[in-house]
Structure formats: C-alpha cells, structure tokens
Write a protein that holds these residues in place. Structure first.
Motif, PDB file in Angstrom:
ATOM      1  N   SER A   1      16.659  -3.911 -20.177  1.00 45.93           N
ATOM      2  CA  SER A   1      16.004  -3.232 -18.918  1.00 45.93           C
ATOM      3  C   SER A   1      14.971  -2.456 -19.479  1.00 45.93           C
ATOM      4  CB  SER A   1      16.423  -2.829 -18.218  1.00 45.93           C
ATOM      5  OG  SER A   1      17.808  -0.928 -18.460  1.00 45.93           O
ATOM      6  N   LEU A   2      14.758  -1.925 -21.116  1.00 49.69           N
ATOM      7  CA  LEU A   2      13.859  -1.451 -21.180  1.00 49.69           C
ATOM      8  C   LEU A   2      13.265  -2.035 -22.166  1.00 49.69           C
ATOM      9  CD1 LEU A   2      16.850   1.044 -23.743  1.00 49.69           C
ATOM     10  CD2 LEU A   2      14.402   2.037 -22.419  1.00 49.69           C
ATOM     11  N   ARG A   3      13.614  -3.163 -23.335  1.00 46.33           N
ATOM     12  CA  ARG A   3      12.524  -4.287 -22.434  1.00 46.33           C
ATOM     13  C   ARG A   3      11.339  -4.390 -21.830  1.00 46.33           C
ATOM     14  NH1 ARG A   3      12.925  -9.773 -26.555  1.00 46.33           N
ATOM     15  NH2 ARG A   3      11.095  -9.687 -27.278  1.00 46.33           N
ATOM     16  N   ASN A   4      11.901  -4.621 -20.780  1.00 44.53           N
ATOM     17  CA  ASN A   4      10.814  -4.945 -19.732  1.00 44.53           C
ATOM     18  C   ASN A   4      10.049  -3.850 -19.044  1.00 44.53           C
ATOM     19  OD1 ASN A   4      12.194  -6.988 -18.995  1.00 44.53           O
ATOM     20  ND2 ASN A   4      13.809  -6.653 -17.610  1.00 44.53           N
TER      21      ASN A   4
ATOM     22  N   ALA B   1      13.238   2.473 -28.014  1.00 46.06           N
ATOM     23  CA  ALA B   1      13.027   1.384 -27.672  1.00 46.06           C
ATOM     24  C   ALA B   1      11.222   0.966 -28.392  1.00 46.06           C
ATOM     25  CB  ALA B   1      13.456   1.211 -26.725  1.00 46.06           C
ATOM     26  N   SER B   2      11.032   0.325 -28.782  1.00 41.90           N
ATOM     27  CA  SER B   2       9.764  -0.355 -29.064  1.00 41.90           C
ATOM     28  C   SER B   2       9.122  -1.446 -28.924  1.00 41.90           C
ATOM     29  CB  SER B   2       8.620   0.438 -30.263  1.00 41.90           C
ATOM     30  OG  SER B   2      10.010  -0.231 -31.732  1.00 41.90           O
TER      31      SER B   2
ATOM     32  N   GLY C   1       3.907  -7.298 -29.258  1.00 47.09           N
ATOM     33  CA  GLY C   1       4.852  -8.697 -29.144  1.00 47.09           C
ATOM     34  C   GLY C   1       6.680  -8.431 -29.252  1.00 47.09           C
ATOM     35  N   ARG C   2       6.521  -7.598 -30.395  1.00 48.96           N
ATOM     36  CA  ARG C   2       8.475  -7.216 -31.477  1.00 48.96           C
ATOM     37  C   ARG C   2       8.943  -6.745 -30.563  1.00 48.96           C
ATOM     38  NH1 ARG C   2      10.341  -5.830 -35.409  1.00 48.96           N
ATOM     39  NH2 ARG C   2      11.783  -6.716 -36.846  1.00 48.96           N
ATOM     40  N   PHE C   3       9.937  -6.570 -29.730  1.00 50.04           N
ATOM     41  CA  PHE C   3      11.093  -5.826 -29.909  1.00 50.04           C
ATOM     42  C   PHE C   3      11.687  -4.939 -29.811  1.00 50.04           C
ATOM     43  CE2 PHE C   3      14.683  -4.193 -26.603  1.00 50.04           C
ATOM     44  CZ  PHE C   3      14.476  -3.371 -26.293  1.00 50.04           C
ATOM     45  N   THR C   4      12.127  -3.714 -30.909  1.00 48.50           N
ATOM     46  CA  THR C   4      13.121  -3.246 -31.423  1.00 48.50           C
ATOM     47  C   THR C   4      14.024  -2.362 -30.343  1.00 48.50           C
ATOM     48  OG1 THR C   4      11.843  -1.939 -32.745  1.00 48.50           O
ATOM     49  CG2 THR C   4      12.065  -3.924 -33.936  1.00 48.50           C
ATOM     50  N   LEU C   5      15.446  -2.076 -30.821  1.00 43.36           N
ATOM     51  CA  LEU C   5      15.494  -1.160 -30.367  1.00 43.36           C
ATOM     52  C   LEU C   5      16.911  -0.606 -31.061  1.00 43.36           C
ATOM     53  CD1 LEU C   5      16.412   0.593 -27.683  1.00 43.36           C
ATOM     54  CD2 LEU C   5      17.909  -0.729 -27.012  1.00 43.36           C
ATOM     55  N   GLN C   6      16.663   0.841 -30.945  1.00 46.76           N
ATOM     56  CA  GLN C   6      17.525   1.551 -32.156  1.00 46.76           C
ATOM     57  C   GLN C   6      19.006   2.184 -31.078  1.00 46.76           C
ATOM     58  OE1 GLN C   6      15.400   2.680 -35.284  1.00 46.76           O
ATOM     59  NE2 GLN C   6      16.041   1.690 -36.576  1.00 46.76           N
TER      60      GLN C   6
ATOM     61  N   VAL D   1       8.814   3.459 -26.369  1.00 48.59           N
ATOM     62  CA  VAL D   1      10.475   4.901 -25.385  1.00 48.59           C
ATOM     63  C   VAL D   1      11.234   5.601 -25.543  1.00 48.59           C
ATOM     64  CG1 VAL D   1      11.551   5.465 -23.645  1.00 48.59           C
ATOM     65  CG2 VAL D   1       9.952   3.934 -22.856  1.00 48.59           C
ATOM     66  N   LYS D   2      11.495   6.499 -26.158  1.00 50.38           N
ATOM     67  CA  LYS D   2      12.772   7.587 -26.180  1.00 50.38           C
ATOM     68  C   LYS D   2      13.748   8.145 -25.403  1.00 50.38           C
ATOM     69  CE  LYS D   2      13.690  11.144 -29.848  1.00 50.38           C
ATOM     70  NZ  LYS D   2      13.105  12.244 -30.851  1.00 50.38           N
TER      71      LYS D   2
END
Length: 307
Positions: free
Chosen positions: A83-86, A135-136, A140-145, A105-106
């Motif tokens: 959902s964050l990636r979308n 999340a960033s 086109g590259r998605f990362t989530l910490q 998004v933070k």
C-alpha cells in the motif's frame, strides 16, 4: 456561472530557476491500521510526504494532490509495504506535469501492545513502542525501512563486581574468627547484609532500523519488537506484583551488560530473523549525568555507518 479559480503554480514561472530535490508537507495527521497476526489496531500517525521538482521554471507542486492521495492509507485497510508503494507511485503520477520522478513518505506512530506480566497469571499492561517508517520511490526503485524504539533495563557489570567485593569483604570481616558456619547462618547474614552494596541499573533504549521486504504481506513490527526484547532479555515491564518485580530483579542479575554488550546482543540476535540491522543503544545512566551509547550494524570495516 462559476468563475474559474486561478492557479498560479501553473500560470506563473519561478523567478529563481532551480530544481528542488524535495517539496511537500510535514506533520499530516492520519489514522492508520496496523494488522499483524492477532494484532489489529488503528493508530494516530504523523506523516510527511514529498515529491521532487526537477523543472526549474515550475512555480510549485500541487500540495492538495499529495494530501488526498494519503487517504489511500487511511481507508480501514491494513498498512502494508504494497500500500505504501502504491501511494508513492500515485504521488509521482499525480505530478507528471511537474516532471516528478521520485516520491517519499515518512510516517511516525506509537505501536500500542498489550504485554503480560512476567509470572503473575492474567496480569497485563500496555507498552508503547515508537515506530518510524520511511518509504521512497526513486527512479522506480522502492525501498522501505522501519525503525523501532524499545525500552529495557541494564545493570552495569563493573558496578556488580564492585558490589560483590564489598559484600565479600563485609562477610569476611564479620566471620573472620568463626571456625564453622552453617548454611542457615550464612543465609541469615545475607538476609540482612546482601544489599550492603548494590549495582546500578538504568532504564535504557534500543533504536533498531531494518529494511523491510517490498513483497511482505505486513510490516512485521511485532516480530521485530519481540526479537529485540528477546535479545536484550530485560525489557521494561508494565503491570507488576511483587513476584513479577522479583523475577525482573533476577533477569537483571543474570543479564549484566555494558552498552557495548547490548549493541552486540542486538546485532547478533537480529541477524537471522532480520538480516542487517542498524542498532543504536543508549543507557540512561544512573551513576553519571551523561549517557552511555553505542552504534553498530553488523557490517565489517564500516565505521561510517550510523543510525
């Protein structure tokens, strides 16, 4: 007839022609649903949301578009990496007229979890765990910490050794001329004198940051917190009776640790379940007016990596 409202972000050009790395909003209030296994709770989050603005002549972005898109995270559906990636992808798409390619998004909130007492049956209390999600979507590259903060207790090994020495010396002084002592006599002496000196303990905290898998079904926050508390072995307690307080004292006595010990425990304890974990631990000293701190991430020859 309804008048057309002006939009100066489109009709006016920027006087200073410079691209901007990030533009957006901070501190947006948003309800989010966290659902992991048996845990399901709606929480109050504060959200920052931004996109890049690479076109130097564009006056500004469309803030309201970002705000409305965040509602996609607050529709009663569980917050997930997907959902964050979308939402990030939608943020970029909503600003195609600004040539935006990147979004981030933070999100910060407190995960409220019900925890049982150590030994007393049917006794529970609530613990709050601060969480930060970052999340960033970059080219086109998605990362989530995810970063979580977990409180625990730490008892100083040096202070414990010094305390034991004082008790030993006091015992020898009191019984230097006693040829024989029964176990009962030793126990009696300990009952009155074993706290002649006590090691110092302090409330401590671990901040752990991990990278989450984009394809994961949930955020895995509860599992991460459980792994942290298992690694340090002395998480702070909520509801306690005397038996629970005694059990907690025993845990501290059996888990003496410097701040370095705590950091290494976390790095090694999280290696299997979480992979690489960036760790920052802080022992809020009861002996000193300053704190003891340590950082680590499990990477070799990387002293520059810090949480």
């Amino acid at each position: 007839m309804t008048a057309i409202l002006p939009d100066v972000s489109l009709t006016e050009r920027s006087r200073s022609l410079s691209p901007l790395q990030w533009v957006g909003m901070q501190g947006i209030d948003l309800p989010v649903l966290i659902e992991e296994g048996d845990y399901r709770r709606e929480l109050h989050a504060r959200v920052d949301a931004q996109v890049d603005l690479p076109m130097p002549h564009t006056k500004g972005i469309h803030m309201s578009r970002l705000y409305r898109l965040l509602d996609g995270l607050a529709e009663g559906k569980a917050l997930t990496p997907g959902s964050l990636r979308n939402v990030l992808a939608a943020m970029v798409e909503s600003h195609h007229d600004c040539a935006s390619r990147n979004a981030r998004v933070k999100m910060t909130f407190a995960l409220l979890v019900k925890r049982p007492a150590l030994v007393t049956p049917a006794l529970y209390g609530w613990k709050s765990y601060p969480v930060t999600l970052e999340a960033s979507l970059h080219e086109g590259r998605f990362t989530l910490q995810a970063s979580v903060t977990v409180g625990y207790s730490s008892t100083c090994p040096c202070s414990a050794a010094l305390s034991r020495q004082l008790i030993e010396q006091a015992f020898l002084e009191a019984h230097r001329h006693d040829a024989t002592l029964t176990p009962e006599q030793v126990a009696e002496w300990l009952t009155h004198h074993a706290t002649l000196a006590t090691p110092h303990s302090q409330r401590s905290e671990a901040i752990v940051r991990v990278t989450l898998k984009p394809e994961a079904e949930d955020l895995g926050l509860i599992a991460l917190i459980d792994a942290i508390e298992q690694a340090v072995a002395t998480p702070v307690q909520t509801a306690v009776k005397r038996a629970d307080e005694q059990a907690f004292a025993a845990l501290n006595g059996q888990n003496l640790m410097f701040v370095e010990d705590a950091a290494r425990r976390l790095i090694n304890g999280l290696a299997v379940s979480q992979g690489e974990a960036h760790v920052h631990v802080r022992h809020i000293e009861s002996l000193h007016p300053h704190d003891a701190v340590a950082w680590g991430c499990g990477l070799q020859n990387r002293p520059d990596v810090m949480v």
